[in-house]
Design an enzyme around this catalytic site. Structure first.
Site, PDB file in Angstrom:
ATOM      1  N   GLU A  55      -7.724   5.019  -4.767  1.00 38.06           N
ATOM      2  CA  GLU A  55      -6.647   4.469  -5.608  1.00 38.06           C
ATOM      3  C   GLU A  55      -7.065   3.187  -6.306  1.00 38.06           C
ATOM      4  OE1 GLU A  55      -3.157   3.676  -3.241  1.00 38.06           O
ATOM      5  OE2 GLU A  55      -3.246   5.669  -2.313  1.00 38.06           O
ATOM      6  N   VAL A  56      -7.822   2.369  -5.605  1.00 39.84           N
ATOM      7  CA  VAL A  56      -8.174   1.052  -6.144  1.00 39.84           C
ATOM      8  C   VAL A  56      -9.677   1.041  -6.456  1.00 39.84           C
ATOM      9  CG1 VAL A  56      -8.220  -1.432  -5.716  1.00 39.84           C
ATOM     10  CG2 VAL A  56      -6.332  -0.050  -4.806  1.00 39.84           C
ATOM     11  N   HIS A  89     -12.147   0.915   4.704  1.00 43.47           N
ATOM     12  CA  HIS A  89     -10.947   1.031   5.540  1.00 43.47           C
ATOM     13  C   HIS A  89     -11.360   1.019   7.009  1.00 43.47           C
ATOM     14  CE1 HIS A  89      -8.175   2.703   2.326  1.00 43.47           C
ATOM     15  NE2 HIS A  89      -9.346   2.961   1.773  1.00 43.47           N
ATOM     16  N   ARG A 100      -4.503  -6.522   5.980  1.00 49.66           N
ATOM     17  CA  ARG A 100      -3.832  -5.300   6.422  1.00 49.66           C
ATOM     18  C   ARG A 100      -3.439  -4.478   5.204  1.00 49.66           C
ATOM     19  NH1 ARG A 100      -3.347  -5.104  11.867  1.00 49.66           N
ATOM     20  NH2 ARG A 100      -3.442  -7.144  12.870  1.00 49.66           N
ATOM     21  N   ASP A 101      -3.597  -3.152   5.307  1.00 44.38           N
ATOM     22  CA  ASP A 101      -3.215  -2.258   4.212  1.00 44.38           C
ATOM     23  C   ASP A 101      -1.693  -2.295   4.045  1.00 44.38           C
ATOM     24  OD1 ASP A 101      -4.746   0.374   2.753  1.00 44.38           O
ATOM     25  OD2 ASP A 101      -2.557   0.401   2.814  1.00 44.38           O
ATOM     26  N   ILE A 102      -1.238  -2.356   2.787  1.00 46.23           N
ATOM     27  CA  ILE A 102       0.190  -2.450   2.491  1.00 46.23           C
ATOM     28  C   ILE A 102       0.929  -1.158   2.855  1.00 46.23           C
ATOM     29  CG2 ILE A 102       0.180  -1.604   0.105  1.00 46.23           C
ATOM     30  CD1 ILE A 102       1.835  -4.082  -0.653  1.00 46.23           C
ATOM     31  N   ASN A 141     -13.668   5.365   0.341  1.00 45.07           N
ATOM     32  CA  ASN A 141     -13.398   6.383  -0.663  1.00 45.07           C
ATOM     33  C   ASN A 141     -14.176   6.077  -1.941  1.00 45.07           C
ATOM     34  OD1 ASN A 141     -11.556   7.957   0.861  1.00 45.07           O
ATOM     35  ND2 ASN A 141      -9.937   6.468   0.469  1.00 45.07           N
ATOM     36  N   HIS A 201     -14.140  -1.003  -1.200  1.00 45.96           N
ATOM     37  CA  HIS A 201     -13.575  -1.558   0.037  1.00 45.96           C
ATOM     38  C   HIS A 201     -13.788  -0.564   1.164  1.00 45.96           C
ATOM     39  CE1 HIS A 201     -10.509   0.734  -2.101  1.00 45.96           C
ATOM     40  NE2 HIS A 201     -10.043   1.085  -0.916  1.00 45.96           N
TER      41      HIS A 201
HETATM   42  P1  5GP Z   1      -8.298   3.678  -1.683  1.00 50.28           P
HETATM   43  O1  5GP Z   1      -7.436   4.891  -1.865  1.00 50.28           O
HETATM   44  O2  5GP Z   1      -8.643   3.056  -3.011  1.00 50.28           O
HETATM   45  O3  5GP Z   1      -9.508   3.925  -0.815  1.00 50.28           O
HETATM   46  O4  5GP Z   1      -7.459   2.643  -0.846  1.00 50.28           O
HETATM   47  C1  5GP Z   1      -6.663   1.663  -1.438  1.00 50.28           C
HETATM   48  C2  5GP Z   1      -5.746   1.138  -0.364  1.00 50.28           C
HETATM   49  O5  5GP Z   1      -5.242  -0.100  -0.790  1.00 50.28           O
HETATM   50  C3  5GP Z   1      -4.551   2.041  -0.078  1.00 50.28           C
HETATM   51  O6  5GP Z   1      -4.572   2.416   1.301  1.00 50.28           O
HETATM   52  C4  5GP Z   1      -3.334   1.180  -0.428  1.00 50.28           C
HETATM   53  O7  5GP Z   1      -2.272   1.353   0.465  1.00 50.28           O
HETATM   54  C5  5GP Z   1      -3.901  -0.226  -0.376  1.00 50.28           C
HETATM   55  N1  5GP Z   1      -3.295  -1.187  -1.284  1.00 50.28           N
HETATM   56  C6  5GP Z   1      -3.005  -0.994  -2.603  1.00 50.28           C
HETATM   57  N2  5GP Z   1      -2.466  -2.115  -3.132  1.00 50.28           N
HETATM   58  C7  5GP Z   1      -2.435  -3.035  -2.135  1.00 50.28           C
HETATM   59  C8  5GP Z   1      -1.986  -4.395  -2.063  1.00 50.28           C
HETATM   60  O8  5GP Z   1      -1.504  -4.987  -3.034  1.00 50.28           O
HETATM   61  N3  5GP Z   1      -2.095  -5.022  -0.855  1.00 50.28           N
HETATM   62  C9  5GP Z   1      -2.629  -4.411   0.240  1.00 50.28           C
HETATM   63  N4  5GP Z   1      -2.690  -5.114   1.377  1.00 50.28           N
HETATM   64  N5  5GP Z   1      -3.059  -3.124   0.217  1.00 50.28           N
HETATM   65  C10 5GP Z   1      -2.967  -2.457  -0.954  1.00 50.28           C
END
Ligand code: 5GP
Ligand code: ZN
Length: 115
Positions: A97-98, A104, A31-33, A89, A102
């Site tokens: 962000e990461v 979503h 699950r997303d944090i 993304n 991945h």
């Molecule tokens: P991005 O913007 O890279 O596509 O999505 C990264 C997602 O990872 C964001 O929605 C963010 O809330 C989630 N996220 C970042 N750090 C963590 C974490 O430590 N644990 C979990 N479960 N989600 C995370």
């Protein structure tokens, strides 16, 4: 290859604990944090691939495996009838962000048009 500073590599290796909704050894779901919808799940390959554009073929295969796994994960999360959105993304304008590929899975409400 794991990246020592990557949060998703650390979750994948178990260095940082997380409840895994799905795990086939190659990709896992958590699950997303910071959920952007009532159901917000991430499907993540265990191997570190930053962007699809420069992924080796096994990185692209990992991404394909995420897509393959998504319907089952979504069904288990109760999204089968209502539907859901899959998002990956890639890079700055997407707001990624990461930097570890991945997928979503977003659902549990009408998501509206993409913007
Ligand atoms: P991005 O913007 O890279 O596509 O999505 C990264 C997602 O990872 C964001 O929605 C963010 O809330 C989630 N996220 C970042 N750090 C963590 C974490 O430590 N644990 C979990 N479960 N989600 C995370
Ligand atoms: Zn990583």
């Amino acid at each position: 290859m794991a990246d020592a500073n990557c949060i998703f590599c650390k979750i994948g290796s178990g260095e940082i604990p997380a409840d895994k909704l799905f795990d086939d050894g190659r990709v896992f779901a958590i699950r997303d944090i910071n959920p952007k919808a009532p159901v917000h799940i991430l499907v993540i390959p265990r191997a570190h691939t930053e962007a699809l554009a420069d992924a080796p073929s096994d990185g692209a295969a990992d991404a394909a495996r995420c897509v393959e796994a998504a319907p089952g994960v979504a069904r288990e999360a109760g999204l089968d009838a209502s539907g859901y959105r899959l998002v990956a993304n890639q890079g700055a304008d997407s707001g990624q962000e990461v930097p570890h590929f991945h997928l979503h899975i977003l659902g549990g409400r009408a998501l509206g048009p993409m913007g």
